[in-house]
Design a protein around this motif. Structure first.
Motif, PDB file in Angstrom:
ATOM      1  N   PRO A 103       0.241  -1.357  -0.372  1.00  0.00           N
ATOM      2  CA  PRO A 103       0.022   0.073   0.218  1.00  0.00           C
ATOM      3  C   PRO A 103       1.020   1.608  -0.048  1.00  0.00           C
ATOM      4  CG  PRO A 103       0.087  -1.255   2.005  1.00  0.00           C
ATOM      5  CD  PRO A 103       0.674  -1.854   1.476  1.00  0.00           C
ATOM      6  N   PHE A 104       2.138   1.359   0.681  1.00  0.00           N
ATOM      7  CA  PHE A 104       2.635   2.461   0.834  1.00  0.00           C
ATOM      8  C   PHE A 104       3.795   2.449  -0.965  1.00  0.00           C
ATOM      9  CE2 PHE A 104       2.786   1.045   5.212  1.00  0.00           C
ATOM     10  CZ  PHE A 104       2.023   1.787   5.664  1.00  0.00           C
ATOM     11  N   GLY A 105       3.675   1.369  -1.537  1.00  0.00           N
ATOM     12  CA  GLY A 105       4.074   1.683  -2.782  1.00  0.00           C
ATOM     13  C   GLY A 105       2.901   2.024  -3.953  1.00  0.00           C
ATOM     14  N   ARG A 106       1.854   2.219  -3.551  1.00  0.00           N
ATOM     15  CA  ARG A 106       1.062   2.391  -5.434  1.00  0.00           C
ATOM     16  C   ARG A 106       1.610   3.763  -5.180  1.00  0.00           C
ATOM     17  NH1 ARG A 106      -4.132   0.299  -1.678  1.00  0.00           N
ATOM     18  NH2 ARG A 106      -3.204  -1.927  -1.835  1.00  0.00           N
ATOM     19  N   HIS A 107       1.606   4.508  -4.772  1.00  0.00           N
ATOM     20  CA  HIS A 107       1.717   6.257  -5.406  1.00  0.00           C
ATOM     21  C   HIS A 107       2.916   6.307  -6.254  1.00  0.00           C
ATOM     22  CE1 HIS A 107       2.899  10.629  -5.436  1.00  0.00           C
ATOM     23  NE2 HIS A 107       1.792  10.821  -5.550  1.00  0.00           N
ATOM     24  N   SER A 108       3.347   5.662  -5.408  1.00  0.00           N
ATOM     25  CA  SER A 108       5.260   6.075  -6.933  1.00  0.00           C
ATOM     26  C   SER A 108       4.556   4.877  -8.270  1.00  0.00           C
ATOM     27  CB  SER A 108       6.324   5.488  -5.981  1.00  0.00           C
ATOM     28  OG  SER A 108       6.602   6.272  -5.165  1.00  0.00           O
ATOM     29  N   ALA A 109       3.726   3.550  -7.953  1.00  0.00           N
ATOM     30  CA  ALA A 109       4.145   2.947  -8.897  1.00  0.00           C
ATOM     31  C   ALA A 109       3.230   3.180 -10.106  1.00  0.00           C
ATOM     32  CB  ALA A 109       3.093   1.761  -8.162  1.00  0.00           C
ATOM     33  N   MET A 110       1.755   4.045  -9.636  1.00  0.00           N
ATOM     34  CA  MET A 110       1.152   4.599 -10.101  1.00  0.00           C
ATOM     35  C   MET A 110       1.491   5.620 -11.263  1.00  0.00           C
ATOM     36  SD  MET A 110      -2.987   4.758  -8.439  1.00  0.00           S
ATOM     37  CE  MET A 110      -3.495   5.913  -9.987  1.00  0.00           C
ATOM     38  N   LEU A 111       2.405   6.735 -10.486  1.00  0.00           N
ATOM     39  CA  LEU A 111       3.501   7.815 -11.005  1.00  0.00           C
ATOM     40  C   LEU A 111       3.909   7.237 -12.137  1.00  0.00           C
ATOM     41  CD1 LEU A 111       4.193  10.198  -8.249  1.00  0.00           C
ATOM     42  CD2 LEU A 111       2.621  10.401 -10.152  1.00  0.00           C
ATOM     43  N   ALA A 112       4.948   5.950 -11.488  1.00  0.00           N
ATOM     44  CA  ALA A 112       5.358   5.102 -13.317  1.00  0.00           C
ATOM     45  C   ALA A 112       4.579   5.231 -14.028  1.00  0.00           C
ATOM     46  CB  ALA A 112       7.018   3.884 -12.451  1.00  0.00           C
ATOM     47  N   ALA A 113       3.629   4.469 -13.768  1.00  0.00           N
ATOM     48  CA  ALA A 113       2.753   3.902 -15.003  1.00  0.00           C
ATOM     49  C   ALA A 113       2.555   4.499 -15.653  1.00  0.00           C
ATOM     50  CB  ALA A 113       1.745   2.414 -14.718  1.00  0.00           C
ATOM     51  N   ALA A 114       2.063   6.277 -15.576  1.00  0.00           N
ATOM     52  CA  ALA A 114       1.849   6.990 -16.094  1.00  0.00           C
ATOM     53  C   ALA A 114       2.749   7.525 -17.567  1.00  0.00           C
ATOM     54  CB  ALA A 114       1.695   8.566 -14.845  1.00  0.00           C
ATOM     55  N   PRO A 115       1.859   7.557 -18.494  1.00  0.00           N
ATOM     56  CA  PRO A 115       2.583   7.660 -19.481  1.00  0.00           C
ATOM     57  C   PRO A 115       3.154   9.623 -19.545  1.00  0.00           C
ATOM     58  CG  PRO A 115       0.623   8.093 -20.322  1.00  0.00           C
ATOM     59  CD  PRO A 115       0.253   7.606 -19.128  1.00  0.00           C
ATOM     60  N   LYS A 116       4.535   9.704 -20.455  1.00  0.00           N
ATOM     61  CA  LYS A 116       5.171  10.984 -19.072  1.00  0.00           C
ATOM     62  C   LYS A 116       4.673  11.948 -21.284  1.00  0.00           C
ATOM     63  CE  LYS A 116       7.394   9.116 -16.662  1.00  0.00           C
ATOM     64  NZ  LYS A 116       6.272   8.148 -16.554  1.00  0.00           N
ATOM     65  N   PRO A 117       4.365  12.677 -20.491  1.00  0.00           N
ATOM     66  CA  PRO A 117       3.968  14.235 -21.494  1.00  0.00           C
ATOM     67  C   PRO A 117       5.130  13.987 -23.144  1.00  0.00           C
ATOM     68  CG  PRO A 117       3.611  15.193 -19.487  1.00  0.00           C
ATOM     69  CD  PRO A 117       5.053  14.067 -19.570  1.00  0.00           C
ATOM     70  N   GLU A 118       6.122  13.804 -23.199  1.00  0.00           N
ATOM     71  CA  GLU A 118       7.280  14.612 -24.012  1.00  0.00           C
ATOM     72  C   GLU A 118       6.460  12.165 -24.851  1.00  0.00           C
ATOM     73  OE1 GLU A 118      10.064  12.419 -20.634  1.00  0.00           O
ATOM     74  OE2 GLU A 118       8.554  14.014 -20.829  1.00  0.00           O
ATOM     75  N   GLU A 119       6.059  11.588 -24.268  1.00  0.00           N
ATOM     76  CA  GLU A 119       6.012   9.753 -24.872  1.00  0.00           C
ATOM     77  C   GLU A 119       4.579  10.477 -25.993  1.00  0.00           C
ATOM     78  OE1 GLU A 119       7.599   7.336 -21.625  1.00  0.00           O
ATOM     79  OE2 GLU A 119       5.563   7.499 -21.337  1.00  0.00           O
ATOM     80  N   VAL A 120       3.499  11.156 -24.854  1.00  0.00           N
ATOM     81  CA  VAL A 120       1.772  11.413 -25.501  1.00  0.00           C
ATOM     82  C   VAL A 120       2.339  12.248 -26.918  1.00  0.00           C
ATOM     83  CG1 VAL A 120      -0.525  11.820 -25.326  1.00  0.00           C
ATOM     84  CG2 VAL A 120       1.290  10.968 -22.898  1.00  0.00           C
ATOM     85  N   CYS A 121       2.871  13.713 -26.478  1.00  0.00           N
ATOM     86  CA  CYS A 121       2.990  14.884 -26.958  1.00  0.00           C
ATOM     87  C   CYS A 121       4.686  14.608 -28.342  1.00  0.00           C
ATOM     88  CB  CYS A 121       3.206  16.030 -26.431  1.00  0.00           C
ATOM     89  SG  CYS A 121       1.667  16.113 -25.038  1.00  0.00           S
ATOM     90  N   LYS A 122       4.178  13.995 -29.167  1.00  0.00           N
ATOM     91  CA  LYS A 122       5.591  14.106 -29.984  1.00  0.00           C
ATOM     92  C   LYS A 122       5.603  14.936 -30.791  1.00  0.00           C
ATOM     93  CE  LYS A 122       6.509   9.264 -28.887  1.00  0.00           C
ATOM     94  NZ  LYS A 122       7.403   8.971 -28.674  1.00  0.00           N
ATOM     95  N   SER A 123       6.869  15.406 -31.273  1.00  0.00           N
ATOM     96  CA  SER A 123       6.785  16.828 -31.896  1.00  0.00           C
ATOM     97  C   SER A 123       6.857  16.191 -33.346  1.00  0.00           C
ATOM     98  CB  SER A 123       8.269  16.812 -31.805  1.00  0.00           C
ATOM     99  OG  SER A 123       9.380  16.326 -32.300  1.00  0.00           O
ATOM    100  N   PRO A 124       5.907  17.190 -34.593  1.00  0.00           N
ATOM    101  CA  PRO A 124       5.402  16.718 -35.312  1.00  0.00           C
ATOM    102  C   PRO A 124       6.772  16.313 -36.013  1.00  0.00           C
ATOM    103  CG  PRO A 124       5.221  19.283 -35.066  1.00  0.00           C
ATOM    104  CD  PRO A 124       5.614  18.666 -34.039  1.00  0.00           C
ATOM    105  N   ASP A 125       6.400  15.448 -37.679  1.00  0.00           N
ATOM    106  CA  ASP A 125       7.693  15.258 -38.594  1.00  0.00           C
ATOM    107  C   ASP A 125       8.103  15.983 -39.544  1.00  0.00           C
ATOM    108  OD1 ASP A 125       8.616  13.456 -36.520  1.00  0.00           O
ATOM    109  OD2 ASP A 125       7.153  11.553 -37.646  1.00  0.00           O
TER     110      ASP A 125
END
Length: 125
Positions: A103-125
């Protein structure tokens, strides 16, 4: 039972609980070691994953390109150091991390599992 410092307060806990706290603290220290800084993440994103290193050449505290300076200031305002932008609605991976046995690692695990903005917002090619 032993006493341990957790969140600047002392609590009496069992040896198993103390071991769990130490494991959590170790994981947090380990995560901090491998986590790139906001500036490193920004420079990786702005240089198109390192393809254009000249785009993030520095000049003093800023960048040679005005666009890079503006983008860096925007990046900092949107997500300051030690903060992380996450989706409003948790992803499936984040929900899976929520149901960890620790239960103490849930917050960290959820943050680690969240997609990163640079992965979602790719620069246009």
């Amino acid at each position: 039972m032993t006493s341990t410092a957790f969140d600047d307060q002392f609590a009496v806990c069992t040896p198993e609980e103390e071991e769990a706290f130490r494991a959590i603290e170790a994981r947090q220290r380990e995560a901090e070691i491998v986590r790139p800084s906001q500036r490193e993440r920004f420079e990786r994103w702005f240089s198109d994953q390192g393809k254009w290193p000249q785009s993030v050449e520095r000049s003093g505290e800023g960048y040679r390109l005005m666009q890079a300076n503006d983008a860096w200031l925007t990046w900092q305002a949107a997500c300051p150091e030690n903060w992380q932008a996450v989706p409003i609605d948790p992803t499936a991976g984040m929900m899976k991390a929520l149901w960890l046995d620790d239960p103490f690692g849930r917050h960290s695990a959820m943050l680690a599992a969240a997609p990163k903005p640079e992965e979602v917002c790719k620069s246009p090619d």
